[in-house]
Design an enzyme around this catalytic site. Structure first.
Site, PDB file in Angstrom:
ATOM      1  N   ASP A   1      10.487   2.875   7.081  1.00  0.00           N
ATOM      2  CA  ASP A   1       9.246   1.386   7.153  1.00  0.00           C
ATOM      3  C   ASP A   1      10.075   1.695   8.401  1.00  0.00           C
TER       4      ASP A   1
ATOM      5  N   VAL B   1      -5.661  -3.399   3.504  1.00  0.00           N
ATOM      6  CA  VAL B   1      -6.253  -3.654   2.164  1.00  0.00           C
ATOM      7  C   VAL B   1      -5.308  -4.993   1.848  1.00  0.00           C
ATOM      8  N   TRP B   2      -6.234  -5.539   0.580  1.00  0.00           N
ATOM      9  CA  TRP B   2      -5.327  -6.571   0.672  1.00  0.00           C
ATOM     10  C   TRP B   2      -4.404  -6.182  -0.702  1.00  0.00           C
TER      11      TRP B   2
ATOM     12  N   HIS C   1       5.419 -11.745   2.472  1.00  0.00           N
ATOM     13  CA  HIS C   1       5.267 -13.258   2.150  1.00  0.00           C
ATOM     14  C   HIS C   1       3.917 -13.135   1.886  1.00  0.00           C
TER      15      HIS C   1
ATOM     16  N   TYR D   1     -42.107  12.385  15.431  1.00  0.00           N
ATOM     17  CA  TYR D   1     -40.725  12.619  16.340  1.00  0.00           C
ATOM     18  C   TYR D   1     -41.987  13.389  17.601  1.00  0.00           C
TER      19      TYR D   1
ATOM     20  N   HIS E   1      -3.878 -16.376   9.453  1.00  0.00           N
ATOM     21  CA  HIS E   1      -4.736 -17.267   9.010  1.00  0.00           C
ATOM     22  C   HIS E   1      -3.181 -17.891   7.989  1.00  0.00           C
TER      23      HIS E   1
ATOM     24  N   VAL F   1       8.584   4.700  13.111  1.00  0.00           N
ATOM     25  CA  VAL F   1       7.777   6.079  13.948  1.00  0.00           C
ATOM     26  C   VAL F   1       7.068   5.742  14.674  1.00  0.00           C
TER      27      VAL F   1
ATOM     28  N   GLU G   1     -44.347  11.904   9.479  1.00  0.00           N
ATOM     29  CA  GLU G   1     -43.632  11.375  10.587  1.00  0.00           C
ATOM     30  C   GLU G   1     -43.971  11.888  11.895  1.00  0.00           C
TER      31      GLU G   1
ATOM     32  N   ASP H   1     -28.915  12.113   0.590  1.00  0.00           N
ATOM     33  CA  ASP H   1     -30.086  13.161   0.323  1.00  0.00           C
ATOM     34  C   ASP H   1     -30.743  13.425   1.540  1.00  0.00           C
TER      35      ASP H   1
ATOM     36  N   TYR I   1      -7.661 -22.015  -0.708  1.00  0.00           N
ATOM     37  CA  TYR I   1      -7.164 -22.009  -2.122  1.00  0.00           C
ATOM     38  C   TYR I   1      -5.350 -22.386  -2.431  1.00  0.00           C
TER      39      TYR I   1
ATOM     40  N   VAL J   1       0.568  -1.302  -0.312  1.00  0.00           N
ATOM     41  CA  VAL J   1      -0.091  -0.410   0.238  1.00  0.00           C
ATOM     42  C   VAL J   1       0.680   0.864   0.061  1.00  0.00           C
TER      43      VAL J   1
HETATM   44  P1  FAD Z   1       2.706  -4.807   4.881  1.00  0.00           P
HETATM   45  O1  FAD Z   1       3.028  -5.513   4.035  1.00  0.00           O
HETATM   46  O2  FAD Z   1       2.452  -5.248   6.650  1.00  0.00           O
HETATM   47  O3  FAD Z   1       2.855  -2.921   5.399  1.00  0.00           O
HETATM   48  C1  FAD Z   1       2.553  -2.184   6.777  1.00  0.00           C
HETATM   49  C2  FAD Z   1       4.590  -1.921   6.424  1.00  0.00           C
HETATM   50  O4  FAD Z   1       4.026  -0.335   8.463  1.00  0.00           O
HETATM   51  C3  FAD Z   1       5.468  -3.371   7.317  1.00  0.00           C
HETATM   52  O5  FAD Z   1       6.067  -3.030   6.641  1.00  0.00           O
HETATM   53  C4  FAD Z   1       5.791  -2.612   8.869  1.00  0.00           C
HETATM   54  O6  FAD Z   1       7.326  -2.746   8.841  1.00  0.00           O
HETATM   55  C5  FAD Z   1       5.232  -1.406   8.722  1.00  0.00           C
HETATM   56  N1  FAD Z   1       5.452  -0.438   9.828  1.00  0.00           N
HETATM   57  C6  FAD Z   1       3.832  -0.525  10.913  1.00  0.00           C
HETATM   58  N2  FAD Z   1       4.078   0.446  11.501  1.00  0.00           N
HETATM   59  C7  FAD Z   1       5.179   1.297  11.510  1.00  0.00           C
HETATM   60  C8  FAD Z   1       5.720   2.161  12.317  1.00  0.00           C
HETATM   61  N3  FAD Z   1       5.138   2.446  13.108  1.00  0.00           N
HETATM   62  N4  FAD Z   1       6.785   2.824  11.664  1.00  0.00           N
HETATM   63  C9  FAD Z   1       7.575   2.158  10.731  1.00  0.00           C
HETATM   64  N5  FAD Z   1       6.775   1.800   9.492  1.00  0.00           N
HETATM   65  C10 FAD Z   1       5.449   1.085  10.082  1.00  0.00           C
HETATM   66  N6  FAD Z   1      -3.775 -10.650  -0.082  1.00  0.00           N
HETATM   67  C11 FAD Z   1      -4.348 -10.563  -0.990  1.00  0.00           C
HETATM   68  O7  FAD Z   1      -5.141 -10.047  -2.044  1.00  0.00           O
HETATM   69  N7  FAD Z   1      -4.016 -11.312  -1.729  1.00  0.00           N
HETATM   70  C12 FAD Z   1      -3.475 -12.903  -0.905  1.00  0.00           C
HETATM   71  O8  FAD Z   1      -3.356 -14.306  -1.749  1.00  0.00           O
HETATM   72  C13 FAD Z   1      -3.414 -13.140   0.453  1.00  0.00           C
HETATM   73  N8  FAD Z   1      -2.987 -14.232   0.793  1.00  0.00           N
HETATM   74  C14 FAD Z   1      -1.910 -13.702   2.381  1.00  0.00           C
HETATM   75  C15 FAD Z   1      -1.657 -15.087   2.692  1.00  0.00           C
HETATM   76  C16 FAD Z   1      -1.374 -14.100   4.549  1.00  0.00           C
HETATM   77  C17 FAD Z   1      -0.640 -15.815   4.360  1.00  0.00           C
HETATM   78  C18 FAD Z   1      -1.326 -13.465   4.631  1.00  0.00           C
HETATM   79  C19 FAD Z   1      -0.576 -13.192   6.574  1.00  0.00           C
HETATM   80  C20 FAD Z   1      -1.846 -12.420   4.198  1.00  0.00           C
HETATM   81  C21 FAD Z   1      -2.786 -12.782   2.429  1.00  0.00           C
HETATM   82  N9  FAD Z   1      -3.111 -11.148   1.582  1.00  0.00           N
HETATM   83  C22 FAD Z   1      -2.971 -11.531   0.754  1.00  0.00           C
HETATM   84  C23 FAD Z   1      -3.564  -9.934   2.391  1.00  0.00           C
HETATM   85  C24 FAD Z   1      -1.904  -9.444   2.117  1.00  0.00           C
HETATM   86  O9  FAD Z   1      -1.310  -9.552   2.257  1.00  0.00           O
HETATM   87  C25 FAD Z   1      -1.901  -7.876   3.180  1.00  0.00           C
HETATM   88  O10 FAD Z   1      -3.538  -7.585   2.616  1.00  0.00           O
HETATM   89  C26 FAD Z   1      -1.546  -7.256   2.133  1.00  0.00           C
HETATM   90  O11 FAD Z   1      -0.179  -7.206   2.194  1.00  0.00           O
HETATM   91  C27 FAD Z   1      -1.371  -5.539   3.173  1.00  0.00           C
HETATM   92  O12 FAD Z   1      -0.403  -4.963   2.453  1.00  0.00           O
HETATM   93  P2  FAD Z   1      -0.105  -3.539   3.499  1.00  0.00           P
HETATM   94  O13 FAD Z   1       1.007  -2.384   2.706  1.00  0.00           O
HETATM   95  O14 FAD Z   1      -1.213  -2.274   3.872  1.00  0.00           O
HETATM   96  O15 FAD Z   1       0.622  -4.113   4.151  1.00  0.00           O
HETATM   97  N1  THG Z   2     -37.505  10.784   6.308  1.00  0.00           N
HETATM   98  C1  THG Z   2     -36.823  12.033   6.667  1.00  0.00           C
HETATM   99  N2  THG Z   2     -35.623  11.662   5.759  1.00  0.00           N
HETATM  100  C2  THG Z   2     -34.861  11.255   5.278  1.00  0.00           C
HETATM  101  C3  THG Z   2     -34.966  10.002   4.332  1.00  0.00           C
HETATM  102  C4  THG Z   2     -36.726  10.202   5.229  1.00  0.00           C
HETATM  103  N3  THG Z   2     -33.878  11.618   4.624  1.00  0.00           N
HETATM  104  C5  THG Z   2     -33.382  10.416   4.175  1.00  0.00           C
HETATM  105  C6  THG Z   2     -33.492  10.219   3.359  1.00  0.00           C
HETATM  106  N4  THG Z   2     -34.961   9.423   3.552  1.00  0.00           N
HETATM  107  C7  THG Z   2     -33.651  10.286   2.043  1.00  0.00           C
HETATM  108  N5  THG Z   2     -34.977   9.960   1.239  1.00  0.00           N
HETATM  109  C8  THG Z   2     -35.873  10.823   1.017  1.00  0.00           C
HETATM  110  C9  THG Z   2     -36.393  10.472  -0.455  1.00  0.00           C
HETATM  111  C10 THG Z   2     -37.351  10.541  -0.878  1.00  0.00           C
HETATM  112  C11 THG Z   2     -37.892  11.594  -0.857  1.00  0.00           C
HETATM  113  C12 THG Z   2     -38.052  11.626   0.822  1.00  0.00           C
HETATM  114  C13 THG Z   2     -36.514  11.322   1.031  1.00  0.00           C
HETATM  115  C14 THG Z   2     -39.539  12.469  -0.453  1.00  0.00           C
HETATM  116  N6  THG Z   2     -39.689  12.706  -1.970  1.00  0.00           N
HETATM  117  C15 THG Z   2     -40.828  13.633  -2.726  1.00  0.00           C
HETATM  118  C16 THG Z   2     -40.148  13.144  -4.985  1.00  0.00           C
HETATM  119  O1  THG Z   2     -39.477  12.718  -4.675  1.00  0.00           O
HETATM  120  O2  THG Z   2     -41.573  12.958  -5.166  1.00  0.00           O
HETATM  121  C17 THG Z   2     -40.895  14.522  -2.511  1.00  0.00           C
HETATM  122  C18 THG Z   2     -39.649  15.661  -3.163  1.00  0.00           C
HETATM  123  C19 THG Z   2     -40.380  17.385  -3.235  1.00  0.00           C
HETATM  124  O3  THG Z   2     -41.479  16.911  -3.079  1.00  0.00           O
HETATM  125  O4  THG Z   2     -39.014  17.572  -2.926  1.00  0.00           O
HETATM  126  O5  THG Z   2     -40.511  11.961  -0.566  1.00  0.00           O
HETATM  127  O6  THG Z   2     -37.144   8.665   5.026  1.00  0.00           O
HETATM  128  N7  THG Z   2     -37.123  12.578   7.001  1.00  0.00           N
END
Ligand code: FAD
Ligand code: THG
Length: 814
Positions: free
Chosen positions: A34, A351-352, A47, A644, A220, A168, A642, A544, A254, A14
């Site tokens: 890092d 994040v994966w 890894h 309230y 895991h 850090v 409504e 909305d 997997y 990331v």
């Molecule tokens: P990291 O790679 O952990 O990086 C974070 C970095 O931050 C590290 O290098 C760490 O040293 C650094 N850091 C932390 N704290 C500090 C600090 N205070 N100061 C400085 N540096 C710091 N994902 C997939 O998409 N596909 C897969 O198949 C998959 N398989 C996985 C299998 C396993 C066994 C595992 C464990 C994970 C797997 N994942 C997979 C998940 C994936 O590996 C991670 O989600 C991803 O690598 C996270 O990336 P990252 O950069 O966020 O974290």
């Molecule tokens: N009630 C109240 N607030 C809300 C909702 C609610 N806020 C979030 C969400 N729901 C908002 N969504 C809508 C969607 C449509 C309408 C009201 C809330 C609605 N629309 C009419 C129309 O489109 O014809 C009136 C529009 C207008 O006169 O301008 O009634 O459920 N409190």
């Protein structure tokens, strides 16, 4: 504008991706620190086996994955062996159809194969063991470390620097802004922007700056077999893999190839959350703090299931394994965003590898341009309700997310625990009525009431249809919901609206503040209610709202959840406006249906006639002795209010209405009926039908943008925006028993190409058909026939004019 000076904490996939994306946008003063050595830092990336399956129920996550694949292919850090997910159970086979649907909805190539075709692709598979598979040719293996190094090198050529062995320990701040970081060695790095890309260390780092980063480091299991004669062959490239990456989700497994060995990942073991305090002590000085010792017993069922699926493993054994650590979150989504109270402090965590470059791109856009180019609300740091930010909640739900990672999860399946965190004052009455509760936003929300079961028979005797459902769509559902919806249109029903998020916005600057943040004119006389949108700077719909002016300086805002409070808080002026979340201290009953006035008027001090209390008006009055604020608003699209009141009056309000309703056969009705009725009326649900990805015009919400009012956030972008290429349309299914649940792909007529996708759907008892919203090309006309692929079935539907029910607004304005 001067580019900010950026420090990124973490040089995993990331952090390195982010450095690349930032520098690509001209932000070149980037320092990546890092704690480990570069670039095998000891983090999860060091890894990661690197399997990338792009298909995800979330459109956003799929887009992140697609971007990552394209980027890594271009960097020569991806082996596109394709993906294969196999089914060994009938349920999984049906579910692979659902996954195929997501792939088509979001534009990932894929096809369903029979068992023989699967075995031809992956010869270790026993075709007798499987029913079929889902094949995705563009999936494959990311060489995560290679991708990290390649991105770091490129960022380096643009000016970024990468420093290892720099832990850090402190984020430096002044006046609510970050100013830099300090390392364990005492070195200070100045910065305008600090991004924590610290992987599973992120929660600890967040806590140091008062931020809850809701992730749990979880172990895991990953193992490698010894050599398999079946795989022996000349080395075929840097990954030495040619078989598709393979998933056997029925048993939480997997597989990937390493030359003539197989790597096996297993999620079927007990959740193993990692205690960071002891981890950091136990692994201090170790090269791979993210690798824990392999626990063989936990792997045993995974091995047995593997031998079953891949008989060639019978003569082999596990040669090495480890329990690797990475992050899980309460809802499975990543965590992205800026600290609200510490400007310049950002996080990109949980994040994966799969989504890494896509997340990094969105982060770079967000940091440098103010808005991410992809809708990220599912990943937003501030998406969680307050109780969901507790340690207990985060641990319980993230552990559950681990358990369910390969499960077939129904879209309406609500968590079993923690529950009952938030209940309305009516909860006891609802239990008495046999409410079946769903959880949403930590609230208990009745989906339907068993007390209404007799209405099914009564309405059926009157000729109302109750079409049978397939097993999948009948889950978390009851025909009672059809009866409740129908009853609302014919009589009257009470809906618990307490979970609707609402804020009181007050103070001398309140009106100007809301005018600045929303698209419609809310500066109306006291008692006016306005439907309006909040846009981001690029003109995307952030929410909305309904805005009720209760006094000159007091507005009640009906909203969609915590992200609205977050957005409004970030835009608060220094003085003159106060926002208070009044959701929990108040409650609300929606009383809707043709008999609504008959039920409420005799109890109410105010004149409820249409002339005295018009549509979209607000009145403060009494129901009996209960002080209430009534809004003549109806998301179900029928006569009513409504109502309230503060929480302590809730029960008295419910009982008064229930008592008065008896003579009119009023019922309590649930969320499923509510959803069906709003679909009839063409009302959108933000987050499902519409997101920040969409403009008001595309979403069919252009009517809520006032041409006359002054400037507001997003206005300039709207004015220069081209006409939308896709629009949200209502479609109505041809067959009375057709049901879809959302995210299904849509085709024109009988053509094979996908042109759009469904967002939400419900059965309308008024027309006796299901109605859905679908995003479709803008030139698709009303009356066009479409096909919707649902699991193993195809349903025909027709693009319909909106709203489907009551276009002349006769029901509401009576
Ligand atoms: P990291 O790679 O952990 O990086 C974070 C970095 O931050 C590290 O290098 C760490 O040293 C650094 N850091 C932390 N704290 C500090 C600090 N205070 N100061 C400085 N540096 C710091 N994902 C997939 O998409 N596909 C897969 O198949 C998959 N398989 C996985 C299998 C396993 C066994 C595992 C464990 C994970 C797997 N994942 C997979 C998940 C994936 O590996 C991670 O989600 C991803 O690598 C996270 O990336 P990252 O950069 O966020 O974290
Ligand atoms: N009630 C109240 N607030 C809300 C909702 C609610 N806020 C979030 C969400 N729901 C908002 N969504 C809508 C969607 C449509 C309408 C009201 C809330 C609605 N629309 C009419 C129309 O489109 O014809 C009136 C529009 C207008 O006169 O301008 O009634 O459920 N409190």
């Amino acid at each position: 504008m001067a580019q900010p000076k950026v420090v990124v904490i973490g040089a995993g996939i990331v952090g390195t991706s982010l450095a690349d994306e930032l520098t690509a946008r001209g932000c070149t003063d980037v320092t990546v620190l890092d704690r480990g050595p570069l670039f095998t830092t000891g983090g999860s990336t060091s890894h990661a086996p690197g399997l990338v399956f792009q298909t995800n129920p979330s459109k956003t996550m799929t887009e992140f994955a697609r971007y990552t694949v394209d980027k890594f292919v271009a960097l020569d850090a991806f082996t596109q062996v394709g993906g294969l997910e196999v089914a060994t159970t009938e349920q999984r086979w049906v579910d692979l159809h659902r996954r195929h649907g997501w792939a088509r909805s979001w534009g990932i190539p894929g096809e369903l194969l029979d068992a023989r075709q699967c075995a031809a692709l992956h010869p270790l598979l026993d075709p007798e063991r499987i029913l079929g598979g889902f094949r995705t040719p563009t999936d494959g293996l990311a060489r995560a470390l290679r991708a990290a190094v390649a991105q770091a090198e490129r960022a380096g050529t643009r000016g970024a620097r990468f420093l290892g062995e720099q832990e850090v320990v402190d984020v430096l701040t002044r006046g609510g802004r970050v100013t830099g970081v300090r390392t364990a060695a005492g070195e200070v790095f100045d910065a305008d922007v600090v991004v924590s890309a610290a992987g599973f260390w992120g929660a600890e780092l967040g806590a140091r700056v008062g931020l809850t980063v809701p992730l749990v480091p979880m172990a895991h299991q990953f193992a490698r077999t010894g050599q398999l004669p079946e795989l022996r062959r000349p080395v075929v490239g840097p990954d030495d893999a040619r078989l598709p990456i393979l998933r056997h989700q029925d048993r939480d497994l997997y597989y990937r190839e390493y030359g003539d060995r197989l790597g096996i990942g297993f999620y079927g073991h007990r959740p193993m959350p990692v205690d960071m305090t002891s981890l950091l002590t136990d692994t201090a000085g170790e090269a791979m703090p993210s690798m824990l010792p392999f626990t063989e017993d936990d792997f045993a069922p995974g091995w047995a299931a593997s031998v079953d699926l891949l008989p060639a493993l019978g003569d082999a054994k596990v040669e090495e394994g480890f329990n690797g650590i990475f992050s899980f979150t309460p809802d499975g989504f990543s965590i992205m965003g800026e600290h609200r109270d510490l400007a310049g402090l950002w996080v990109a965590e949980a994040v994966w590898v799969t989504h890494s470059a896509g997340v990094a791109k969105a982060m770079a856009e967000w940091i440098l341009e103010g808005t991410p180019g992809t809708d990220v609300h599912e990943c937003d740091l501030y998406r969680f309700e307050v109780p969901a930010t507790s340690g207990d909640f985060i641990l319980a739900t993230s552990s559950q997310a681990f358990v369910e990672v390969y499960d077939i999860v129904h879209p309406h399946q609500y968590r079993a625990a923690p529950r009952n965190l938030r209940v309305s004052p009516f909860h006891g009455r609802q239990v008495d009525l046999g409410a079946h509760f769903f959880e949403g936003g930590c609230w208990e929300r009745p989906a339907w009431y068993e007390a209404n079961a007799a209405l099914v028979d009564e309405l059926a005797a009157d000729g109302v249809a109750f079409p049978a459902r397939d097993e999948w769509s009948a889950r978390f559902w009851s025909p009672i919901a059809i009866a409740e919806a129908r009853w609302t249109r014919e009589h009257v029903a009470f809906y618990d609206m307490t979970p609707l998020t609402r804020y009181e916005v007050s103070g001398p600057g309140a009106c100007a503040f809301l005018q600045h943040l929303t698209t419609n004119d809310v500066d109306k006389r006291v008692g006016a209610v306005t439907y309006t949108l909040m846009l981001d700077e690029t003109g995307g719909v952030r929410s909305d709202l309904t805005v009720a002016r209760l006094a000159d300086d007091v507005f009640q805002v009906g909203a969609n959840g915590p992200l609205d409070l977050d957005w409004m808080t970030r835009h608060l002026p220094d003085a003159g406006v106060t926002i208070r979340d009044v959701t929990g201290g108040t409650c609300c009953i929606g009383v809707w249906g043709p008999r609504a006035r008959d039920v409420v008027a005799p109890l109410c001090a105010a004149d409820l006639s249409h002339g005295a209390f018009g549509y979209f008006r607000a009145v403060r009055t009494f129901i009996g002795s209960v002080p209430v604020t009534m809004l003549r608003v109806s998301y179900v699209g029928d006569l009513g209010w409504e109502i309230y009141t503060s929480a302590e009056h809730g029960l008295a309000l419910w009982d008064a209405l229930a008592e008065a309703g008896r003579a009119h056969r009023a019922i309590a009705a649930g969320r499923i009926a509510f959803n069906a009725l709003r679909l009839e009326k063409g009302y959108r649900a933000w987050g499902t039908d519409v997101t920040a990805e969409h403009s008001p015009a595309a979403a069919g919400l252009g009517f809520a943008v006032s041409a006359k009012k002054g400037d507001f956030v997003g206005r300039a972008a709207l004015e220069s925006a081209p006409a939308p290429s896709t629009v949200l349309r209502s479609i109505v299914f041809d067959a009375p028993d057709a049901v879809v649940l959302g995210k299904e792909p849509v085709r024109l007529g009988d053509e094979t190409a996908n042109v759009g996708y469904v967002t939400s759907a419900g059965y309308s008892p008024t027309i006796g058909r299901s109605i859905a919203y679908a995003w479709l090309p803008a030139d698709v006309a009303v009356g066009t026939a479409v096909s919707v692929d649902y699991l193993t079935t195809t349903y025909r539907a027709t693009v319909h004019a909106e709203p489907v029910v009551d276009p002349e607004m006769a029901l509401i304005r009576r």
